[in-house]
Design a protein around this motif. Structure first.
Motif, short mmCIF file in Angstrom:
data_model
loop_
_atom_site.label_atom_id
_atom_site.label_comp_id
_atom_site.label_asym_id
_atom_site.label_seq_id
_atom_site.Cartn_x
_atom_site.Cartn_y
_atom_site.Cartn_z
N LEU A 2 0.93 -1.17 -0.05
CA LEU A 2 0.02 0.04 0.00
C LEU A 2 1.03 1.40 -0.14
O LEU A 2 1.66 1.25 0.87
CB LEU A 2 -0.74 -0.02 1.25
N ALA A 29 -3.00 3.95 -2.42
CA ALA A 29 -3.79 4.46 -1.26
C ALA A 29 -4.67 5.64 -1.55
O ALA A 29 -5.47 5.92 -0.76
CB ALA A 29 -2.72 5.02 -0.14
N TRP A 57 -7.59 -2.30 3.24
CA TRP A 57 -6.61 -2.50 4.34
C TRP A 57 -7.06 -1.83 5.67
O TRP A 57 -5.96 -2.27 6.60
CB TRP A 57 -5.31 -1.46 3.64
#
Length: 123
Positions: free
Chosen positions: A8, A39, A48
Motif C-alpha cells: 500500500l 492508497a 486494508w
C-alpha cells in the motif's frame, strides 16, 4: 495465511510512485505474486482497514497475515524481489537497521508527508 505480498503506497507522491513503479517492474519481470495498491483509491484503503492519512504517512506491506509499516515494510518487500534482497540484508543488520528506521521515521516519512499535504492544499 498467504505468501502473497501486498503493498500500500501513496501513488499521488511522485517520489513514492516512482520507487514503487520500479519495484512493480522488477516483481513483474520475476512473475512474483506482489500486488501494489494505490492508497488514493478508497476501495483499496477499505480493504486494508486504513485511512488516507495513515497510508500517506508511511509505506505499508502486508505479508503472512502481518501488516508492516516503514522500514520493516521495505525490508519485507525487498526480501521478495531478487534484485533487492541484498538491500533487505543490509538494512536488517543490527547497526544499520536502527539508523535506517531513525532516518525513515524522523526525516524521510515526515518530509514526504508534508510534501503530500502541500500538494493536497494546492489542489
Amino acid at each position: 495465511m498467504s505468501d502473497k505480498t501486498e503493498v500500500l503506497y501513496n501513488a499521488s507522491c511522485p517520489i513514492c510512485s516512482r520507487e514503487v513503479d520500479h519495484y512493480a517492474k522488477l516483481s513483474a519481470q520475476a512473475a512474483l505474486p506482489i500486488t501494489y495498491d494505490d492508497a488514493t483509491d478508497p476501495d483499496k484503503l477499505a480493504a486494508w482497514g486504513s485511512t488516507a492519512e495513515e497510508a500517506a504517512k508511511r509505506f505499508h506491506v502486508r505479508k503472512g497475515g502481518l501488516t508492516l509499516a516503514g522500514v520493516p515494510a521495505f525490508i519485507a518487500l525487498w526480501q521478495d524481489i531478487p534484485q533487492t534482497r541484498w538491500l533487505a540484508r543490509l538494512v536488517s543488520w543490527p547497526v544499520v537497521n536502527p539508523l535506517a528506521c531513525l532516518v525513515y521515521d524522523h526525516i524521510a516519512a515526515p518530509l514526504l508527508y508534508r510534501m503530500h499535504l502541500r500538494r493536497q492544499r494546492r489542489g
